[in-house]
Design a protein around this motif. Structure first.
Motif, mmCIF file in Angstrom:
data_model
loop_
_atom_site.group_PDB
_atom_site.id
_atom_site.type_symbol
_atom_site.label_atom_id
_atom_site.label_comp_id
_atom_site.label_asym_id
_atom_site.label_seq_id
_atom_site.Cartn_x
_atom_site.Cartn_y
_atom_site.Cartn_z
ATOM 1 N N LEU A 277 0.708 -1.172 0.071
ATOM 2 C CA LEU A 277 0.025 0.048 0.036
ATOM 3 C C LEU A 277 0.933 1.297 0.063
ATOM 4 N N GLU A 278 1.949 1.212 0.610
ATOM 5 C CA GLU A 278 3.029 2.198 0.893
ATOM 6 C C GLU A 278 4.191 1.698 0.025
ATOM 7 N N ASN A 279 4.531 2.184 -1.024
ATOM 8 C CA ASN A 279 5.384 1.440 -1.977
ATOM 9 C C ASN A 279 6.659 2.365 -2.221
ATOM 10 N N PRO A 280 7.729 1.997 -1.619
ATOM 11 C CA PRO A 280 8.957 2.909 -1.881
ATOM 12 C C PRO A 280 9.309 3.523 -3.199
ATOM 13 N N ASP A 281 8.727 2.795 -4.097
ATOM 14 C CA ASP A 281 9.060 3.447 -5.581
ATOM 15 C C ASP A 281 8.064 4.459 -5.909
ATOM 16 N N PHE A 282 7.071 4.761 -4.937
ATOM 17 C CA PHE A 282 6.264 5.891 -5.215
ATOM 18 C C PHE A 282 5.732 6.664 -4.081
ATOM 19 N N PRO A 283 6.612 7.548 -3.479
ATOM 20 C CA PRO A 283 6.295 8.202 -2.307
ATOM 21 C C PRO A 283 5.086 9.171 -2.259
ATOM 22 N N LEU A 284 4.671 9.623 -3.463
ATOM 23 C CA LEU A 284 3.743 10.509 -3.739
ATOM 24 C C LEU A 284 2.361 9.827 -3.757
ATOM 25 N N ARG A 285 2.366 8.421 -3.782
ATOM 26 C CA ARG A 285 1.050 7.852 -3.968
ATOM 27 C C ARG A 285 0.062 8.128 -2.648
ATOM 28 N N ARG A 286 -0.966 8.459 -2.974
ATOM 29 C CA ARG A 286 -2.119 8.754 -1.869
ATOM 30 C C ARG A 286 -1.917 9.945 -1.050
#
Length: 561
Positions: A277-286
């Motif tokens: 749900l919290e992906n290190p590749d995409f810190p701006l998600r959510r």
């Protein structure tokens, strides 16, 4: 006979073995009074009094007793005797008592008991040994009864040892047992996350530390302790003690099935790679939402002809943007609020003046607290002396002492809170100034979880994006400080990113002391949040130490605090 004219000198030794006796105070007061009366009757001058609080007589390794030995060993003190209420105050172990007696004999010091009679004769020494043996016999019987009581408690389903994390020792139906506390949900979560096989034990340990499962110093639970928690059968209600297996009547935190699953996972230790749900590749998600639809930004990898490419997207709004471009836009946006060298210098000057005032105020407060503390301690000494002189009763002494202790505790807590706030405020300036000058650089270098926390710290309500432009409805107080420095007080400084017509985000610092205090309280709160964020980063990844380019690594950072 006046004891001051007598050549015989003695010391008094008093001891209580439990905290309850210490808090009640009756036992110590009674012992000292009896010892003083004995000294007067037998013409001893009291040279010193040694009081042992909450210490067991099972061992001779006691703080005040060791001080007493050192005092008696000094020939200049000229000690002839040790006066105690009973022999068992000195020791409940016959071997220890014999060694103590031999040691004191070398110093020419006798042991005197106010409630037991024995002389320095063969018959007297025989009687002394009998009394010492009776003390050990009484201690052994108590120990046996204690073990018997523990066994009985186990068979009743009660846990009577120090409670493991997630439980507190409490009275249930008048008897000691375990009661779940605020950490119980985190203990349960630890078992549940390990059982999924999605996370390693170390990852779970650090994740739960962020939620509050830490040591008393605020650090993550050590790895070894974490494994002991995960293997502790008490959590599902099974108690293994004295070679028996008993089941607790307290409320278990987890089921036996969940415990068994976790044991299998720990034995196997293979990990399933999850879709995080919290992906290190995409810190701006959510963290980013669409300006018009409020849809949360998501991110994923797309397969190209030869390799995969990372993209952010609003699925419903059909907005697709590469990871690099989106994060570059975010970096430009956060840097638009940065402080230049001139603004940082102004902030430093304001803080220096404020800190100087706060330190001066704190010194005055410290003197006031110290004066009040000394007054209360003098009051305690007067009350104790009145009790020894039979002016006031033991019950009145206990009540008065309790009230004074409450006042002292209140004063100490108030002083410690004030000291802590000033210290913490000064400890994060070095990091704050670097961050204000280079926010995007710091953000890019942080560990993943801390990076997300920093985003929310700067933009408490997230940021909006319509495919072209980034905006935010709320900015952290620290960055709003810029508006203060862009006010008419500093006419030579300007910045295009702040809308001075936005009354919601504006800061004004009036000349009244009340408004100034409020201003610095808000500023201090933000600094505390920032400091907490840095503390969490310290144990997430060692690389965070290099973010601020401080020489000497972790040691250098600690020295800056």
């Amino acid at each position: 006979m006046n004891p001051q004219t007598n050549n015989k000198k003695a010391v008094i030794y008093c001891r209580v073995s439990t905290k309850e006796q210490v808090e009640e105070g009756n036992s110590l007061v009674t012992q000292e009074r009896n010892c003083r009366e004995y000294a007067i009757k037998n013409c001893y001058e009291i040279a010193s009094v040694f009081v042992e609080q909450g210490e067991s007589a099972k061992t001779a390794d006691r703080t005040e007793l060791q001080k007493l030995f050192a005092y008696c060993a000094n020939k200049k003190n000229g000690i002839n005797a040790i006066i105690a209420y009973k022999i068992d105050r000195i020791s409940r172990n016959t071997d220890d008592y014999s060694q103590i007696r031999i040691l004191l004999k070398r110093y020419g010091v006798e042991i005197k008991s106010t409630s037991e009679y024995f002389e320095n004769t063969p018959a007297g020494r025989f009687m002394e040994n009998i009394i010492a043996n009776v003390a050990q016999f009484d201690n052994d019987v108590r120990a046996e009864r204690s073990v018997g009581g523990m066994v009985q408690a186990l068979r009743e389903g009660r846990y009577v040892w120090k409670a493991p994390l997630g439980y507190s020792n409490s009275k249930v139906g008048g008897k000691t047992n375990l009661v779940q506390n605020e950490l119980a949900p985190l203990i349960k979560l630890a078992f549940e996350e390990i059982s999924t096989r999605l996370y390693t034990v170390d990852e779970v340990r650090l994740r739960l530390a962020l939620l509050g499962l830490t040591t008393k110093k605020g650090r993550p639970i050590p790895k070894g302790h974490t494994y002991r928690i995960l293997k502790n059968k008490v959590y599902f209600g099974e108690m293994h003690q004295f070679g028996e297996i008993n089941y607790g009547v307290y409320k278990p935190i987890i089921s036996k099935e969940l415990f068994s699953t976790v044991q299998l996972v720990l034995q196997n230790r293979k990990r399933i790679l999850p879709y995080l749900l919290e992906n290190p590749d995409f810190p701006l998600r959510r963290f980013v939402y669409h300006l018009n639809t409020n849809e949360k930004l998501t991110g994923s990898w797309s397969q190209g002809k030869t390799k995969k490419y990372p993209y952010y997207r609003f699925i419903s709004s059909k907005v697709l943007i590469s990871k690099d471009k989106m994060e570059k836009l975010f970096s430009v946006f956060i840097d638009s609020f940065s402080f230049d060298t001139q603004l940082v210098s102004m902030l430093k000057k304001e803080i220096k003046e404020n800190i100087t005032q706060r330190v001066s105020s704190n010194e005055k407060t410290q003197l006031r607290y110290q004066s009040e503390t000394n007054r209360l301690k003098d009051k305690q000494r007067i009350l104790l002396q009145k009790n020894l002189d039979n002016v006031i009763s033991d019950s009145l002494l206990k009540e008065s002492m309790s009230e004074i202790e409450k006042e002292l505790l209140t004063i100490n807590q108030a002083y410690e809170e004030r000291q802590e706030s000033v210290f913490d405020l000064a400890s994060v300036f070095e990091y704050l100034f670097r961050f204000l000058e280079k926010p995007s650089k710091i953000w890019a270098s942080l560990p993943f979880l801390t990076k997300i926390q920093l985003q929310w710290f700067v933009f408490p309500k997230g940021i909006s994006f319509d495919g072209k432009k980034i905006q935010t409805p709320e900015l952290s107080f620290v960055f709003k400080l810029k508006e203060y420095f862009l006010s008419p007080n500093f006419p030579n400084v300007s910045h295009p990113n702040f809308n001075t017509n936005n009354q919601k985000n504006q800061i004004t610092l009036s000349s009244s002391q009340e408004d100034k205090d409020h201003f610095w309280i808000l500023f201090q709160k933000e600094l505390m949040d920032f400091n907490e964020l840095l503390q969490k980063a310290e144990f997430q990844e060692e690389e965070v130490i290099n973010i601020f380019n401080i020489k000497g690594g972790k040691k250098g950072r600690k020295n800056c605090k």
